[in-house]
Design an enzyme around this catalytic site. Structure first.
Site, PDB file in Angstrom:
ATOM      1  N   GLU A 157       0.864  -1.186   0.000  1.00 52.72           N
ATOM      2  CA  GLU A 157       0.000   0.000   0.000  1.00 52.72           C
ATOM      3  C   GLU A 157       0.897   1.232   0.000  1.00 52.72           C
ATOM      4  O   GLU A 157       2.098   1.130   0.300  1.00 52.72           O
ATOM      5  CB  GLU A 157      -0.888  -0.001   1.251  1.00 52.72           C
ATOM      6  CG  GLU A 157      -1.806  -1.197   1.300  1.00 52.72           C
ATOM      7  CD  GLU A 157      -2.753  -1.187   2.502  1.00 52.72           C
ATOM      8  OE1 GLU A 157      -2.682  -0.235   3.316  1.00 52.72           O
ATOM      9  OE2 GLU A 157      -3.539  -2.127   2.607  1.00 52.72           O
ATOM     10  N   PRO A 158       0.320   2.410  -0.276  1.00 52.68           N
ATOM     11  CA  PRO A 158       1.169   3.610  -0.305  1.00 52.68           C
ATOM     12  C   PRO A 158       2.000   3.761   0.976  1.00 52.68           C
ATOM     13  O   PRO A 158       3.147   4.181   0.915  1.00 52.68           O
ATOM     14  CB  PRO A 158       0.155   4.749  -0.456  1.00 52.68           C
ATOM     15  CG  PRO A 158      -1.017   4.125  -1.140  1.00 52.68           C
ATOM     16  CD  PRO A 158      -1.070   2.710  -0.662  1.00 52.68           C
ATOM     17  N   SER A 162       7.771  -2.082   2.807  1.00 56.33           N
ATOM     18  CA  SER A 162       8.569  -3.008   3.617  1.00 56.33           C
ATOM     19  C   SER A 162       7.838  -3.349   4.916  1.00 56.33           C
ATOM     20  O   SER A 162       7.901  -4.476   5.405  1.00 56.33           O
ATOM     21  CB  SER A 162       9.914  -2.368   3.970  1.00 56.33           C
ATOM     22  OG  SER A 162      10.621  -2.040   2.797  1.00 56.33           O
ATOM     23  N   TRP A 188       1.275  -0.475  -6.420  1.00 55.61           N
ATOM     24  CA  TRP A 188       2.283  -1.222  -7.194  1.00 55.61           C
ATOM     25  C   TRP A 188       1.903  -2.684  -7.451  1.00 55.61           C
ATOM     26  O   TRP A 188       2.773  -3.551  -7.451  1.00 55.61           O
ATOM     27  CB  TRP A 188       3.627  -1.259  -6.464  1.00 55.61           C
ATOM     28  CG  TRP A 188       4.216   0.035  -6.067  1.00 55.61           C
ATOM     29  CD1 TRP A 188       4.634   1.016  -6.897  1.00 55.61           C
ATOM     30  CD2 TRP A 188       4.480   0.482  -4.726  1.00 55.61           C
ATOM     31  NE1 TRP A 188       5.147   2.052  -6.153  1.00 55.61           N
ATOM     32  CE2 TRP A 188       5.066   1.752  -4.830  1.00 55.61           C
ATOM     33  CE3 TRP A 188       4.292  -0.065  -3.468  1.00 55.61           C
ATOM     34  CZ2 TRP A 188       5.460   2.483  -3.718  1.00 55.61           C
ATOM     35  CZ3 TRP A 188       4.675   0.660  -2.353  1.00 55.61           C
ATOM     36  CH2 TRP A 188       5.253   1.914  -2.482  1.00 55.61           C
ATOM     37  N   THR A 190       1.388  -5.844  -9.407  1.00 59.31           N
ATOM     38  CA  THR A 190       1.634  -6.433 -10.722  1.00 59.31           C
ATOM     39  C   THR A 190       0.310  -6.998 -11.232  1.00 59.31           C
ATOM     40  O   THR A 190      -0.350  -7.765 -10.514  1.00 59.31           O
ATOM     41  CB  THR A 190       2.712  -7.542 -10.611  1.00 59.31           C
ATOM     42  OG1 THR A 190       3.911  -6.941 -10.106  1.00 59.31           O
ATOM     43  CG2 THR A 190       2.981  -8.207 -11.940  1.00 59.31           C
ATOM     44  N   GLN A 325      43.090  -7.414 -19.600  1.00 61.26           N
ATOM     45  CA  GLN A 325      42.697  -8.134 -18.373  1.00 61.26           C
ATOM     46  C   GLN A 325      41.505  -7.487 -17.678  1.00 61.26           C
ATOM     47  O   GLN A 325      40.659  -8.173 -17.123  1.00 61.26           O
ATOM     48  CB  GLN A 325      43.872  -8.180 -17.395  1.00 61.26           C
ATOM     49  CG  GLN A 325      44.817  -9.318 -17.669  1.00 61.26           C
ATOM     50  CD  GLN A 325      45.792  -9.547 -16.523  1.00 61.26           C
ATOM     51  OE1 GLN A 325      45.742  -8.866 -15.494  1.00 61.26           O
ATOM     52  NE2 GLN A 325      46.674 -10.501 -16.699  1.00 61.26           N
ATOM     53  N   GLU A 410       9.528  -7.827  -3.538  1.00 63.82           N
ATOM     54  CA  GLU A 410       9.621  -9.087  -2.776  1.00 63.82           C
ATOM     55  C   GLU A 410      10.615  -8.961  -1.631  1.00 63.82           C
ATOM     56  O   GLU A 410      11.338  -9.902  -1.313  1.00 63.82           O
ATOM     57  CB  GLU A 410      10.022 -10.244  -3.692  1.00 63.82           C
ATOM     58  CG  GLU A 410       8.947 -10.606  -4.682  1.00 63.82           C
ATOM     59  CD  GLU A 410       8.157 -11.825  -4.270  1.00 63.82           C
ATOM     60  OE1 GLU A 410       8.629 -12.624  -3.439  1.00 63.82           O
ATOM     61  OE2 GLU A 410       7.031 -11.968  -4.779  1.00 63.82           O
TER      62      GLU A 410
HETATM   63  C1  LIG Z   1       7.512  -3.052 -10.425  1.00 59.35           C
HETATM   64  C2  LIG Z   1       6.959  -3.353  -9.080  1.00 59.35           C
HETATM   65  C3  LIG Z   1       6.111  -4.440  -8.919  1.00 59.35           C
HETATM   66  C4  LIG Z   1       5.571  -4.714  -7.668  1.00 59.35           C
HETATM   67  N1  LIG Z   1       4.677  -5.740  -7.547  1.00 59.35           N
HETATM   68  C5  LIG Z   1       4.021  -5.905  -6.385  1.00 59.35           C
HETATM   69  C6  LIG Z   1       2.957  -6.849  -6.281  1.00 59.35           C
HETATM   70  O1  LIG Z   1       2.618  -7.538  -7.247  1.00 59.35           O
HETATM   71  N2  LIG Z   1       2.300  -6.947  -5.108  1.00 59.35           N
HETATM   72  C7  LIG Z   1       2.646  -6.187  -4.022  1.00 59.35           C
HETATM   73  O2  LIG Z   1       2.004  -6.346  -2.991  1.00 59.35           O
HETATM   74  N3  LIG Z   1       3.648  -5.298  -4.084  1.00 59.35           N
HETATM   75  C8  LIG Z   1       4.338  -5.125  -5.229  1.00 59.35           C
HETATM   76  N4  LIG Z   1       5.351  -4.191  -5.324  1.00 59.35           N
HETATM   77  C9  LIG Z   1       5.696  -3.386  -4.151  1.00 59.35           C
HETATM   78  C10 LIG Z   1       7.054  -3.775  -3.561  1.00 59.35           C
HETATM   79  O3  LIG Z   1       6.948  -5.019  -2.946  1.00 59.35           O
HETATM   80  C11 LIG Z   1       7.496  -2.654  -2.613  1.00 59.35           C
HETATM   81  O4  LIG Z   1       7.867  -1.540  -3.415  1.00 59.35           O
HETATM   82  C12 LIG Z   1       8.645  -3.082  -1.728  1.00 59.35           C
HETATM   83  O5  LIG Z   1       8.213  -4.004  -0.776  1.00 59.35           O
HETATM   84  C13 LIG Z   1       9.323  -1.920  -0.997  1.00 59.35           C
HETATM   85  O6  LIG Z   1       8.387  -1.116  -0.345  1.00 59.35           O
HETATM   86  P1  LIG Z   1       8.412   0.475  -0.543  1.00 59.35           P
HETATM   87  O7  LIG Z   1       8.481   0.704  -1.996  1.00 59.35           O
HETATM   88  O8  LIG Z   1       7.280   1.048   0.202  1.00 59.35           O
HETATM   89  O9  LIG Z   1       9.769   0.954   0.081  1.00 59.35           O
HETATM   90  P2  LIG Z   1      10.011   1.412   1.605  1.00 59.35           P
HETATM   91  O10 LIG Z   1       9.518   0.351   2.509  1.00 59.35           O
HETATM   92  O11 LIG Z   1       9.505   2.785   1.789  1.00 59.35           O
HETATM   93  O12 LIG Z   1      11.597   1.429   1.671  1.00 59.35           O
HETATM   94  C14 LIG Z   1      12.378   2.537   1.211  1.00 59.35           C
HETATM   95  C15 LIG Z   1      13.833   2.270   1.548  1.00 59.35           C
HETATM   96  O13 LIG Z   1      13.981   2.167   2.970  1.00 59.35           O
HETATM   97  C16 LIG Z   1      14.591   0.939   3.312  1.00 59.35           C
HETATM   98  N5  LIG Z   1      14.055   0.426   4.567  1.00 59.35           N
HETATM   99  C17 LIG Z   1      12.752   0.342   4.968  1.00 59.35           C
HETATM  100  N6  LIG Z   1      12.670  -0.225   6.180  1.00 59.35           N
HETATM  101  C18 LIG Z   1      13.931  -0.505   6.568  1.00 59.35           C
HETATM  102  C19 LIG Z   1      14.501  -1.120   7.721  1.00 59.35           C
HETATM  103  N7  LIG Z   1      13.760  -1.568   8.720  1.00 59.35           N
HETATM  104  N8  LIG Z   1      15.844  -1.268   7.768  1.00 59.35           N
HETATM  105  C20 LIG Z   1      16.630  -0.821   6.752  1.00 59.35           C
HETATM  106  N9  LIG Z   1      16.151  -0.244   5.636  1.00 59.35           N
HETATM  107  C21 LIG Z   1      14.815  -0.103   5.537  1.00 59.35           C
HETATM  108  C22 LIG Z   1      14.236   0.010   2.137  1.00 59.35           C
HETATM  109  O14 LIG Z   1      15.119  -1.084   2.063  1.00 59.35           O
HETATM  110  C23 LIG Z   1      14.345   0.955   0.972  1.00 59.35           C
HETATM  111  O15 LIG Z   1      15.664   1.074   0.574  1.00 59.35           O
HETATM  112  C24 LIG Z   1       5.911  -3.909  -6.564  1.00 59.35           C
HETATM  113  C25 LIG Z   1       6.773  -2.820  -6.723  1.00 59.35           C
HETATM  114  C26 LIG Z   1       7.277  -2.518  -7.973  1.00 59.35           C
HETATM  115  C27 LIG Z   1       8.147  -1.306  -8.130  1.00 59.35           C
END
Ligand SMILES: Cc1cc2nc3c(=O)[nH]c(=O)nc-3n(C[C@H](O)[C@H](O)[C@H](O)COP(=O)(O)OP(=O)(O)OC[C@H]3O[C@@H](n4cnc5c(N)ncnc54)[C@H](O)[C@@H]3O)c2cc1C
Length: 430
Positions: A157-158, A162, A188, A190, A325, A410
């Site tokens: 969700e927005p 993570s 997001w 898929t 190399q 993932e």
């Molecule tokens: C092309 C694409 C396809 C996707 N498909 C799906 C899908 O089919 N179904 C679905 O449910 N989701 C899907 N996603 C979502 C995806 O799983 C999330 O984008 C992902 O889990 C990361 O969440 P976020 O983008 O909110 O990043 P955030 O959680 O906001 O993280 C931002 C940064 O902070 C870091 N961070 C966050 N918490 C911590 C912590 N505790 N310790 C250290 N670092 C941390 C992260 O590693 C990252 O570098 C998709 C996303 C994309 C871009």
């Protein structure tokens, strides 16, 4: 120890291994040699990737649309569908699924994801559904060979990427009609909005955070389940990604994966302070990590192979650039890293399929390593191709854009490291 006594001892060991009656013991159990079925499937998927997927890759990346004709081709030859996944899954070693994914994504990752994206929803139904639910919904995820469909798994969700525990989408049970009413916004996803079947993770009790989550099937055409904004992406552009809006979306009680009785039992255990057996979304992610790693490997290998051939052909200073190399060693390192990542992927796939306990988060290790190797190898491939590598006339820049998502979805690389460090330390590392 003299040479003769060492030989005598070795002979003794061989004799013991052969058994007291002198018959040869069972052959060695550990092998990395693929069996004939695995080799046949690898060749079959590779043929499709080379003949159908690769030639279409550039077009669909530019169009940023789901390549329905390619999905249809895959369905026609039996590569897209319930039976194909069943066939890959049937391999008791667990290796066929990563092997098939590596080959398909070697062809192209965007199209590969358009074909394999459905399997995330299927994995959720398979992992959490009752046998009746599997029988009803899994075939509908794929549709028919002449009219294929796709499915979507909607957890993120927005404000909950993570941090899965922050999911705000709610599911409330309406006892009068035996329906679940789902409200929220998914991000997001898929195949979000273009899928026939959506699997949605929702909270049935916000106070319990991730332990109050459950997975629901949203049947095709359900009112209140709509596609939101389609996401324009850096890579994997042939795979559709979009928000999904759930607005008073009513689904029959039977759409709760695993059934209400099981959910009620689980919630009661959690409220009593006992450990919950599972967390809906995490279960799905854990099972699919080596497969996702294998997809990254396919991209990495494609870039490595392309760069190797290019380096042998491209002449500068009167000789092929591989004569240097710095280029040859980079290619050596690419091969080394890809093979090392594959061993981690195969180990995790084998552990998952044979029911071994992931004591050290080996599933996460495999996805982490393969994702990072894919990003690094594709970047190195661009460097080896020089200016050509940076242009859209050559495929390695697309491979690099595609690879990057493997350190994000993932579970990001940071989250994989978190999972591994918690597993090895037994501590709640933050
Ligand atoms: C092309 C694409 C396809 C996707 N498909 C799906 C899908 O089919 N179904 C679905 O449910 N989701 C899907 N996603 C979502 C995806 O799983 C999330 O984008 C992902 O889990 C990361 O969440 P976020 O983008 O909110 O990043 P955030 O959680 O906001 O993280 C931002 C940064 O902070 C870091 N961070 C966050 N918490 C911590 C912590 N505790 N310790 C250290 N670092 C941390 C992260 O590693 C990252 O570098 C998709 C996303 C994309 C871009």
């Amino acid at each position: 120890m003299s040479d003769t006594s060492a030989v005598a001892e070795a002979e003794q060991l061989v004799a013991e291994a052969a058994g007291s009656d002198g018959t040869p013991a069972e052959g060695p159990k550990f092998t990395l040699e693929l069996n004939q079925d695995q080799k046949d499937i690898r060749e079959w998927v590779h043929g499709f990737a080379e003949g159908v997927v690769r030639p279409a890759a550039e077009e669909w990346d530019e169009r940023e649309e789901t390549p329905w004709p390619v999905i249809q081709e895959a369905a026609k030859i039996g590569l897209y569908g319930f039976e194909a996944l069943g066939q890959f899954w049937a391999d008791e070693t667990g290796l066929t699924l990563p092997i098939a994914n590596e080959e398909l994504f070697w062809g192209d990752a965007g199209i590969g994801m358009a074909i394999m994206g459905t399997s995330l929803a299927v994995a959720a139904i398979f992992g959490q559904g009752t046998p009746e639910q599997m029988g009803e919904w899994i075939p509908q995820c794929f549709g028919a060979a002449d009219d294929p469909k796709v499915a979507a798994f909607c957890s993120s969700e927005p404000d909950a990427g993570s941090d899965v525990s922050a999911i705000r989408t709610t599911a409330k049970y309406d006892e009068a009609t035996d329906e679940w009413v789902i409200n929220g916004q998914k991000a997001w996803a898929t195949n979000g909005g273009i899928a026939d079947v959506h699997v949605v993770i929702a909270s049935v009790d916000r106070e319990l955070r991730s332990r109050g989550h459950a997975a629901f099937v949203i049947p095709p055409g359900t009112k209140g389940c709509e596609q939101g904004a389609k996401v324009k992406k850096h890579g994997l552009r042939a795979s559709h990604t979009a928000d999904v809006h759930l607005d008073d979306c009513r689904v029959p009680g039977s759409c709760l994966l695993g059934g209400k009785e099981k959910l009620d039992e689980r919630l009661a255990r959690v409220r009593e302070g006992k450990k919950a057996k599972s967390q809906a979304a995490m279960q799905t992610f854990e099972a699919s990590r080596p497969t996702v790693g294998a997809q990254a490997l396919g991209i990495a290998r494609a870039a490595y192979e392309y760069a190797l051939e290019y380096a042998k052909e491209r002449q500068q200073f009167g000789r092929p650039i591989i004569d240097n190399q710095s280029i040859a060693f980079t290619l050596a390192d690419m091969k080394l890293e890809i093979d090392a990542a594959r061993l981690l992927v195969w180990r995790a796939a084998w552990m998952g399929r044979t029911g071994q306990k992931f004591e050290n988060a080996e599933g996460s290790m495999s996805k982490l390593k393969a994702g990072e190797v894919a990003v690094w190898s594709t970047e190195r491939a661009i460097q080896i191709l020089g200016g050509n590598g940076y242009t859209r006339e050559f495929p390695v820049e697309r491979m690099h854009r595609d690879a990057k998502i493997y350190t994000i979805f993932e579970g990001t690389s940071e989250i994989q490291r978190l999972v591994i460090s918690r597993a090895i330390s037994g501590m709640q590392i933050r």
